[in-house]
Design a protein around this motif. Sequence first.
Motif, PDB file in Angstrom:
ATOM      1  N   ASP A 188       0.361  -1.454  -0.087  1.00  0.00           N
ATOM      2  CA  ASP A 188      -0.215  -0.029  -0.132  1.00  0.00           C
ATOM      3  C   ASP A 188       1.097   1.064  -0.266  1.00  0.00           C
ATOM      4  O   ASP A 188       0.356   2.213  -0.545  1.00  0.00           O
ATOM      5  CB  ASP A 188      -1.318  -0.007   0.968  1.00  0.00           C
ATOM      6  N   LEU A 189       1.794   1.208   0.710  1.00  0.00           N
ATOM      7  CA  LEU A 189       2.516   1.805   0.984  1.00  0.00           C
ATOM      8  C   LEU A 189       3.823   2.780  -0.441  1.00  0.00           C
ATOM      9  O   LEU A 189       3.568   3.976  -1.288  1.00  0.00           O
ATOM     10  CB  LEU A 189       3.646   1.948   1.341  1.00  0.00           C
ATOM     11  N   LEU A 190       4.015   1.791  -0.998  1.00  0.00           N
ATOM     12  CA  LEU A 190       4.806   1.346  -2.051  1.00  0.00           C
ATOM     13  C   LEU A 190       3.822   2.487  -3.916  1.00  0.00           C
ATOM     14  O   LEU A 190       3.514   2.878  -4.357  1.00  0.00           O
ATOM     15  CB  LEU A 190       4.734  -0.272  -3.113  1.00  0.00           C
ATOM     16  N   LYS A 191       2.119   2.024  -3.852  1.00  0.00           N
ATOM     17  CA  LYS A 191       1.417   2.567  -4.552  1.00  0.00           C
ATOM     18  C   LYS A 191       0.699   3.671  -4.373  1.00  0.00           C
ATOM     19  O   LYS A 191       0.566   4.846  -5.134  1.00  0.00           O
ATOM     20  CB  LYS A 191       0.144   1.177  -4.491  1.00  0.00           C
ATOM     21  N   ASN A 192       1.075   4.006  -2.797  1.00  0.00           N
ATOM     22  CA  ASN A 192       0.956   5.808  -2.826  1.00  0.00           C
ATOM     23  C   ASN A 192       1.778   6.157  -3.498  1.00  0.00           C
ATOM     24  O   ASN A 192       2.219   7.466  -4.132  1.00  0.00           O
ATOM     25  CB  ASN A 192       1.034   5.438  -1.334  1.00  0.00           C
ATOM     26  N   LYS A 193       3.135   5.883  -2.814  1.00  0.00           N
ATOM     27  CA  LYS A 193       4.114   5.991  -3.420  1.00  0.00           C
ATOM     28  C   LYS A 193       4.410   6.747  -4.968  1.00  0.00           C
ATOM     29  O   LYS A 193       4.189   7.229  -5.478  1.00  0.00           O
ATOM     30  CB  LYS A 193       5.247   5.718  -3.060  1.00  0.00           C
ATOM     31  N   ILE A 194       4.516   5.164  -6.084  1.00  0.00           N
ATOM     32  CA  ILE A 194       4.036   5.614  -7.208  1.00  0.00           C
ATOM     33  C   ILE A 194       3.527   6.044  -8.117  1.00  0.00           C
ATOM     34  O   ILE A 194       3.396   6.927  -8.788  1.00  0.00           O
ATOM     35  CB  ILE A 194       4.209   4.106  -7.794  1.00  0.00           C
ATOM     36  N   VAL A 195       1.954   6.624  -6.892  1.00  0.00           N
ATOM     37  CA  VAL A 195       0.928   7.374  -7.741  1.00  0.00           C
ATOM     38  C   VAL A 195       1.661   8.983  -7.891  1.00  0.00           C
ATOM     39  O   VAL A 195       1.208   9.651  -8.601  1.00  0.00           O
ATOM     40  CB  VAL A 195      -0.451   7.516  -6.498  1.00  0.00           C
ATOM     41  N   GLU A 196       1.672   9.512  -6.207  1.00  0.00           N
ATOM     42  CA  GLU A 196       2.596  10.512  -6.275  1.00  0.00           C
ATOM     43  C   GLU A 196       3.731  10.388  -7.701  1.00  0.00           C
ATOM     44  O   GLU A 196       3.180  11.832  -8.169  1.00  0.00           O
ATOM     45  CB  GLU A 196       2.910  10.809  -4.640  1.00  0.00           C
ATOM     46  N   LEU A 197       4.811  10.138  -7.594  1.00  0.00           N
ATOM     47  CA  LEU A 197       5.310   9.990  -8.490  1.00  0.00           C
ATOM     48  C   LEU A 197       5.449   9.805  -9.605  1.00  0.00           C
ATOM     49  O   LEU A 197       5.492  10.521 -10.820  1.00  0.00           O
ATOM     50  CB  LEU A 197       6.382   9.038  -8.653  1.00  0.00           C
ATOM     51  N   ALA A 198       4.394   9.448 -10.276  1.00  0.00           N
ATOM     52  CA  ALA A 198       3.014   9.109 -11.469  1.00  0.00           C
ATOM     53  C   ALA A 198       2.645  10.764 -11.850  1.00  0.00           C
ATOM     54  O   ALA A 198       2.755  11.303 -13.043  1.00  0.00           O
ATOM     55  CB  ALA A 198       2.210   8.451 -11.133  1.00  0.00           C
ATOM     56  N   ILE A 199       2.228  11.017 -10.879  1.00  0.00           N
ATOM     57  CA  ILE A 199       1.467  12.267 -10.846  1.00  0.00           C
ATOM     58  C   ILE A 199       2.796  13.368 -11.501  1.00  0.00           C
ATOM     59  O   ILE A 199       2.436  14.569 -12.268  1.00  0.00           O
ATOM     60  CB  ILE A 199       0.685  13.176 -10.134  1.00  0.00           C
ATOM     61  N   GLU A 200       3.431  13.843 -10.221  1.00  0.00           N
ATOM     62  CA  GLU A 200       5.025  14.579 -10.290  1.00  0.00           C
ATOM     63  C   GLU A 200       5.457  14.268 -12.347  1.00  0.00           C
ATOM     64  O   GLU A 200       6.100  14.998 -12.746  1.00  0.00           O
ATOM     65  CB  GLU A 200       5.875  13.997  -9.517  1.00  0.00           C
ATOM     66  N   SER A 201       5.458  12.637 -12.469  1.00  0.00           N
ATOM     67  CA  SER A 201       5.571  12.795 -13.936  1.00  0.00           C
ATOM     68  C   SER A 201       5.564  13.468 -15.287  1.00  0.00           C
ATOM     69  O   SER A 201       6.350  12.554 -16.367  1.00  0.00           O
ATOM     70  CB  SER A 201       7.099  11.421 -14.007  1.00  0.00           C
ATOM     71  N   GLY A 202       3.900  13.181 -14.413  1.00  0.00           N
ATOM     72  CA  GLY A 202       3.454  13.594 -15.931  1.00  0.00           C
ATOM     73  C   GLY A 202       2.425  11.896 -16.626  1.00  0.00           C
ATOM     74  O   GLY A 202       2.235  12.451 -17.337  1.00  0.00           O
ATOM     75  N   TYR A 203       2.917  11.035 -15.566  1.00  0.00           N
ATOM     76  CA  TYR A 203       1.825   9.978 -16.244  1.00  0.00           C
ATOM     77  C   TYR A 203       0.636  10.320 -15.592  1.00  0.00           C
ATOM     78  O   TYR A 203      -0.825   9.052 -15.336  1.00  0.00           O
ATOM     79  CB  TYR A 203       2.523   8.446 -16.011  1.00  0.00           C
ATOM     80  N   SER A 204      -0.118  11.194 -15.043  1.00  0.00           N
ATOM     81  CA  SER A 204      -1.277  11.356 -14.576  1.00  0.00           C
ATOM     82  C   SER A 204      -2.819  10.467 -15.664  1.00  0.00           C
ATOM     83  O   SER A 204      -3.659  10.436 -14.482  1.00  0.00           O
ATOM     84  CB  SER A 204      -1.961  12.349 -13.864  1.00  0.00           C
ATOM     85  N   LYS A 205      -2.718  10.990 -16.507  1.00  0.00           N
ATOM     86  CA  LYS A 205      -3.712  10.133 -17.391  1.00  0.00           C
ATOM     87  C   LYS A 205      -3.941   8.451 -17.319  1.00  0.00           C
ATOM     88  O   LYS A 205      -4.901   8.252 -16.733  1.00  0.00           O
ATOM     89  CB  LYS A 205      -3.236  10.488 -18.981  1.00  0.00           C
ATOM     90  N   GLU A 206      -2.697   8.049 -16.872  1.00  0.00           N
ATOM     91  CA  GLU A 206      -2.737   6.631 -17.168  1.00  0.00           C
ATOM     92  C   GLU A 206      -2.427   6.109 -15.182  1.00  0.00           C
ATOM     93  O   GLU A 206      -2.548   4.496 -15.508  1.00  0.00           O
ATOM     94  CB  GLU A 206      -1.454   5.674 -17.405  1.00  0.00           C
TER      95      GLU A 206
END
Length: 90
Positions: free
Chosen positions: A67-85
């Motif tokens: 759960d912590l890893l998924k939260n971190k990945i979501v944060e990083l994805a939004i920062e990196s521009g993968y927010s659509k996916e």
Amino acid sequence: MSHCPFCKKKIAMSKAFCSRSCKENYFQLIAIQVPKPFLKRIFVFCTPEQRDAEIENFASRHGWRLDLLKNKIVELAIESGYSKEVKINS
């Protein structure tokens, strides 16, 4: 009054965290490092089902809570521009 850095509950000024579990979760979340090539691979080249399997494998390989890893990945994805996916099954 102060706030717990992990769960944002109100706590006394003399305390740093509201509980031992919040303290452990906070420091584990800080310790989680997700390489940018891994992010690109799971969001560009993987289907949502493959993405979930890769994340579970990554979590177990490094001994991190899923759960912590998924939260971190979501944060990083939004920062990196993968927010659509960004759609990770919890």
